[in-house]
Design an enzyme around this catalytic site. Structure first.
Site, mmCIF file in Angstrom:
data_model
loop_
_atom_site.group_PDB
_atom_site.id
_atom_site.type_symbol
_atom_site.label_atom_id
_atom_site.label_comp_id
_atom_site.label_asym_id
_atom_site.label_seq_id
_atom_site.Cartn_x
_atom_site.Cartn_y
_atom_site.Cartn_z
ATOM 1 N N GLY A 151 24.220 -59.255 10.129
ATOM 2 C CA GLY A 151 23.270 -59.268 9.188
ATOM 3 C C GLY A 151 21.667 -59.185 9.832
ATOM 4 C CE LYS A 152 22.479 -57.419 15.164
ATOM 5 N NZ LYS A 152 23.688 -57.497 14.992
ATOM 6 C CB THR A 184 20.207 -57.762 6.023
ATOM 7 O OG1 THR A 184 21.164 -56.667 5.740
ATOM 8 C CG2 THR A 184 19.880 -57.997 4.363
ATOM 9 C CG LEU A 200 32.741 -53.420 11.328
ATOM 10 C CD1 LEU A 200 31.229 -53.359 12.321
ATOM 11 C CD2 LEU A 200 33.770 -53.699 12.179
ATOM 12 C CE LYS A 201 38.364 -53.051 8.643
ATOM 13 N NZ LYS A 201 38.366 -52.206 9.520
ATOM 14 N N GLY A 258 22.872 -61.723 17.475
ATOM 15 C CA GLY A 258 24.169 -62.029 16.442
ATOM 16 C C GLY A 258 24.890 -60.926 16.494
ATOM 17 C CG ASN A 259 29.880 -60.484 16.661
ATOM 18 O OD1 ASN A 259 29.898 -59.542 17.304
ATOM 19 N ND2 ASN A 259 31.096 -61.230 16.602
ATOM 20 N NE ARG A 312 27.399 -51.657 10.315
ATOM 21 C CZ ARG A 312 26.704 -52.420 11.170
ATOM 22 N NH1 ARG A 312 25.686 -53.105 10.969
ATOM 23 N NH2 ARG A 312 27.515 -52.745 12.148
ATOM 24 C CD GLU A 348 19.506 -54.763 14.918
ATOM 25 O OE1 GLU A 348 20.728 -54.654 14.645
ATOM 26 O OE2 GLU A 348 18.841 -53.757 14.516
HETATM 27 N N1 ADP Z 1 24.258 -62.185 3.937
HETATM 28 C C1 ADP Z 1 25.083 -61.067 3.654
HETATM 29 N N2 ADP Z 1 26.129 -61.043 2.713
HETATM 30 C C2 ADP Z 1 26.968 -59.973 2.456
HETATM 31 N N3 ADP Z 1 26.532 -58.944 3.032
HETATM 32 C C3 ADP Z 1 25.601 -58.602 3.829
HETATM 33 C C4 ADP Z 1 24.844 -60.125 4.173
HETATM 34 N N4 ADP Z 1 23.878 -59.486 5.033
HETATM 35 C C5 ADP Z 1 24.154 -58.066 5.185
HETATM 36 N N5 ADP Z 1 24.947 -57.499 4.637
HETATM 37 C C6 ADP Z 1 25.658 -56.406 4.618
HETATM 38 O O1 ADP Z 1 26.601 -56.234 5.727
HETATM 39 C C7 ADP Z 1 26.473 -54.899 6.469
HETATM 40 C C8 ADP Z 1 25.808 -55.389 7.766
HETATM 41 O O2 ADP Z 1 24.822 -55.934 7.789
HETATM 42 P P1 ADP Z 1 23.320 -55.467 8.741
HETATM 43 O O3 ADP Z 1 22.289 -56.197 8.242
HETATM 44 O O4 ADP Z 1 23.371 -53.927 8.918
HETATM 45 O O5 ADP Z 1 24.039 -56.329 10.113
HETATM 46 P P2 ADP Z 1 23.721 -55.827 11.699
HETATM 47 O O6 ADP Z 1 22.326 -55.300 11.620
HETATM 48 O O7 ADP Z 1 23.851 -57.367 12.364
HETATM 49 O O8 ADP Z 1 24.741 -55.115 12.086
HETATM 50 C C9 ADP Z 1 25.429 -54.284 5.571
HETATM 51 O O9 ADP Z 1 26.368 -53.333 4.657
HETATM 52 C C10 ADP Z 1 24.791 -55.313 4.644
HETATM 53 O O10 ADP Z 1 24.098 -54.743 3.483
HETATM 54 N N1 LIG Z 2 24.708 -53.055 24.035
HETATM 55 C C1 LIG Z 2 25.137 -52.668 23.043
HETATM 56 C C2 LIG Z 2 24.694 -52.805 21.626
HETATM 57 C C3 LIG Z 2 25.551 -52.593 20.617
HETATM 58 N N2 LIG Z 2 26.580 -51.871 20.755
HETATM 59 C C4 LIG Z 2 27.129 -51.346 19.451
HETATM 60 C C5 LIG Z 2 27.747 -52.477 18.656
HETATM 61 C C6 LIG Z 2 27.683 -51.827 17.306
HETATM 62 O O1 LIG Z 2 28.797 -50.961 17.014
HETATM 63 C C7 LIG Z 2 26.340 -51.070 17.359
HETATM 64 C C8 LIG Z 2 25.258 -51.619 16.713
HETATM 65 O O2 LIG Z 2 25.498 -53.074 16.377
HETATM 66 P P1 LIG Z 2 24.822 -53.780 15.255
HETATM 67 O O3 LIG Z 2 23.247 -53.598 15.436
HETATM 68 O O4 LIG Z 2 25.233 -52.943 13.964
HETATM 69 O O5 LIG Z 2 25.086 -54.941 15.243
HETATM 70 O O6 LIG Z 2 26.432 -50.825 18.730
HETATM 71 C C9 LIG Z 2 27.441 -51.697 22.085
HETATM 72 O O7 LIG Z 2 28.189 -51.079 22.029
HETATM 73 N N3 LIG Z 2 26.463 -52.041 23.264
#
Ligand code: ADP
Ligand SMILES: Nc1ccn([C@H]2C[C@H](O)[C@@H](COP(=O)(O)O)O2)c(=O)n1
Length: 255
Positions: free
Chosen positions: A56-57, A59, A187-188, A51-52, A190, A127
């Site tokens: 939420g990966k 989580t 993102l903001k 996922g982007n 986090r 992930e």
């Molecule tokens: N379903 C959701 N609704 C709102 N906020 C969420 C949700 N899932 C995750 N978050 C929050 O969004 C941010 C990014 O989630 P995270 O699980 O770290 O994403 P990823 O691992 O894909 O980068 C975190 O601050 C998390 O607590």
């Molecule tokens: N090949 C990759 C993988 C991840 N990133 C960056 C993108 C995010 O800033 C961070 C981790 O991403 P998230 O797990 O929070 O979705 O790492 C990259 O640049 N290249």
């Protein structure tokens, strides 16, 4: 690295992987390809959560780690932020043309290490993957003109060598499908220091690459079947979705 030892003493073996009827050709399906595989270990199902950025990966992985006998591997982001005192993730966001290859070379190594590490539970959930590192992030840097052609060529040569010569089994991809807007908000929230410079356009570009790869299935080979979970919902609803999909996820992984 821990998994390098796993490759020493690895066997050259014919890698016969199951193929779904009607599924598009998968990158790991090279006919009778002889690949390096981990030796002396029973093969366990591997599920990659894709996922982007901020979709939420982590989580999702946290949820499954609490409720199932599943080994969870998050992205090795702490390594990307600190390799012998350097922060290639921050450098890449500051100057992608200079440091994109540095980060992505290290991502490729650390993701390969993740894929090759010994599995400690009956099922592994990880992930992202070596595949999305190349098909989404390297591709995005190159297409947006932020990665010189020679850097892209070198990374592509590495990727092709690895995937042709080393078995990287993936049994299921779970795609957390979000809009770029949702990711921007999360993102903001986090608020990771390195990512403060990420604009909406960056998330749109990575979103489009994910969609082309996993939904339209036109861009790159699929290493495994794809299960799509809409992921714009709030956390509580997402947990419900995960629960509803638990059986499908575990069944698809062959358990
Ligand atoms: N379903 C959701 N609704 C709102 N906020 C969420 C949700 N899932 C995750 N978050 C929050 O969004 C941010 C990014 O989630 P995270 O699980 O770290 O994403 P990823 O691992 O894909 O980068 C975190 O601050 C998390 O607590
Ligand atoms: N090949 C990759 C993988 C991840 N990133 C960056 C993108 C995010 O800033 C961070 C981790 O991403 P998230 O797990 O929070 O979705 O790492 C990259 O640049 N290249």
């Amino acid at each position: 690295m821990s998994s390098a030892a796993a490759l020493i003493g690895a066997l050259w073996r014919t890698s016969c992987r199951r193929r779904l009827h009607g599924a598009p050709r998968r990158s790991s399906d090279a006919p009778a390809q002889r690949k390096l595989v981990r030796s002396g270990e029973e093969r366990k199902p591997v599920i990659c959560i894709e996922g982007n950025i901020a979709s939420g990966k982590t989580t999702c992985l946290e949820y499954f780690s609490r409720t199932s006998d599943i080994e969870v591997l998050t992205e090795p982001i702490s390594k990307w932020r600190d390799v012998r005192g350097h922060n290639p993730l921050a450098l890449m966001y500051q100057d992608p043309a200079r440091w994109g290859i540095t980060l992505q070379t290290y991502v490729q190594l650390t993701m390969l290490d993740r894929h090759l590490s010994a599995v400690a539970a009956p099922v592994r959930m990880m992930e992202r993957s070596l595949y999305s590192a190349k098909y989404i992030f390297v591709e995005n840097l190159y297409r947006s003109g932020k990665m010189p052609e020679v850097d892209f060529a070198v990374l592509s040569e590495w990727f092709e060598w690895i995937t042709h010569n080393i078995s990287i089994p993936v049994d299921l991809i779970v795609y957390l499908q979000t809009t770029p807007q949702t990711c921007y908000e999360r993102l903001k929230q986090r608020c990771r220091e390195e990512e403060k410079v990420i604009p909406m356009e960056y998330l749109e570009a990575t979103h489009n690459l994910y969609e082309d790869w996993l939904i339209k299935q036109t861009a790159f080979p699929l290493p495994a079947p794809v299960l799509v979970i809409p992921a714009d919902h709030d956390q509580q609803k997402m947990l419900q979705h995960y629960e509803e999909n638990r059986e499908r996820i575990l069944a698809a992984s062959g358990t």
